[in-house]
Enzyme design. Sequence first.
Site, PDB file in Angstrom:
ATOM      1  N   LEU A 282      45.649  48.243  49.162  1.00 21.43           N
ATOM      2  CA  LEU A 282      44.933  49.043  50.154  1.00 21.43           C
ATOM      3  C   LEU A 282      43.579  49.389  49.557  1.00 21.43           C
ATOM      4  CD1 LEU A 282      47.707  51.597  51.256  1.00 21.43           C
ATOM      5  CD2 LEU A 282      46.944  49.575  52.508  1.00 21.43           C
ATOM      6  N   ASP A 283      42.532  49.430  50.392  1.00 21.90           N
ATOM      7  CA  ASP A 283      41.230  49.874  49.900  1.00 21.90           C
ATOM      8  C   ASP A 283      41.372  51.225  49.217  1.00 21.90           C
ATOM      9  OD1 ASP A 283      40.112  47.649  51.016  1.00 21.90           O
ATOM     10  OD2 ASP A 283      39.311  48.679  52.786  1.00 21.90           O
ATOM     11  N   MET A 284      40.524  51.503  48.254  1.00 22.45           N
ATOM     12  CA  MET A 284      40.594  52.765  47.532  1.00 22.45           C
ATOM     13  C   MET A 284      40.549  53.952  48.485  1.00 22.45           C
ATOM     14  SD  MET A 284      38.261  54.162  44.360  1.00 22.45           S
ATOM     15  CE  MET A 284      36.792  54.499  45.328  1.00 22.45           C
TER      16      MET A 284
END
Length: 455
Positions: A282-284
């Site tokens: 998942l994106d940060m």
Amino acid sequence: MFNPFSEELARHYCLDLIDDIENGALILKQISRISYERMNQGIMTGSLVCWDSSSKKRIVLHAVSGISKQIYTKKSKSVYVKNGIKHIIVQPVASGKKITRALRKNDRRIHLLTDKINSCEAVQKKNVEKISLMNIRKRLCDESLKKVFSLYKFHCAGKKTITLNQIIKQRKALVPTGTGDCCEPKLLNYAFKKNLEIISMAQVFYDSEKKMESVEPCDERCGILFPYLLGVEIVYQDSAIVVVNKPSGLLSVRGKKQKDCVEQRIINIYKDCIEQCAVHRLDMETSGLLVLARTKDAHRALNIEFMNSLVKKKYIAVLDGILERTDEKYKTLESGRFELPFRLDVNNRPHQIYDEKDGKNGITLWQKDGIACVTVDGNKKIRGSKIIFTPLTGRTHQLRLASADSHGFNLPIMGDSLYGKCEKNQRLMLHASEIEFLHPVSGQKMIFKKDFIFS
């Protein structure tokens, strides 16, 4: 509240502890005043089985819930050896004496205010004097609680520490009285402080009728502490996989300069876990459900599921504005499908750009889910359309682009620092709320849901 560790072995030691109290080998002492209502209610005992890598021996930790009772040996010691195994009775994170001293300053004033409040005659529906006294009492109570909470300092996974006051500041809300006094926080705090590897954890409630019942960690208090103690909220775990609820702002895997990530925090907890355990990312800035594998075989099997598009996911997002998308007949749409080609913008990494020629299609189903009101920077309210996304592919920034690009909604996700705007202290309003896949060992269908209220 979910116990992230195996319970079987620790439960055995819990029952053994209760037997030792019953036969007099250990003594349960009353060390502070207990309320009349709680007399003869029984006790909650907890055990944590650990491995000490320095001595290469098993160590068993024990605790009782609360601060009014404590277990000791006949010689008033907290350490004993049984069957060649070292047992340690863990003390409260904050002692009853220190808590009493912290409460002493305001205690008398609070009692006097309570007497005055009780004596006020409610002549009107809203008694001004009574309301004023109640506000003063609340301020004094909150002040006393913060002093008490400052006594609670927890050692967490990854050799980090945090106090209850820091947790309160992050949550922007007081925690319930007694937070940190349950068995598990005491046990985990000690284990992480001593750098012990956790094998098994359980707690058993034992009452005056000698009934023994296994009990899960409580939602009210332990539910608050566990994500901080463990460094991540564990939704599910077994010998093959771990499912976590990743917070916004934390990397899924290690970066070039940033080592702190979900992977590393899971390895800190499960020492037998493979080093590269994340199955997807998942994106940060995105929060939500993330699956990790504890073994190479599990990792390989889950990778195949992802490659074959067998894993189903859903996301919740709040757009930075009110969506009024229409079709060619000017009718408002409630749901739809995007097939948008994107590629990396090599001159502006990590941005992705729309490219019909060289881009790869990102396919996304979407559905409107009303309007959300989000608080930004403490008090500013922003309204936006809530969207449920179902991605059918897994392209980089797929949902963020489907929202922000003119070929999509032309409305970025709220808090998107790459494709929109991000206010002070604002996060990306994108959350991975649901994931479905087949268990890599049993083949059983696994469905996890973790809703999130953007506020």
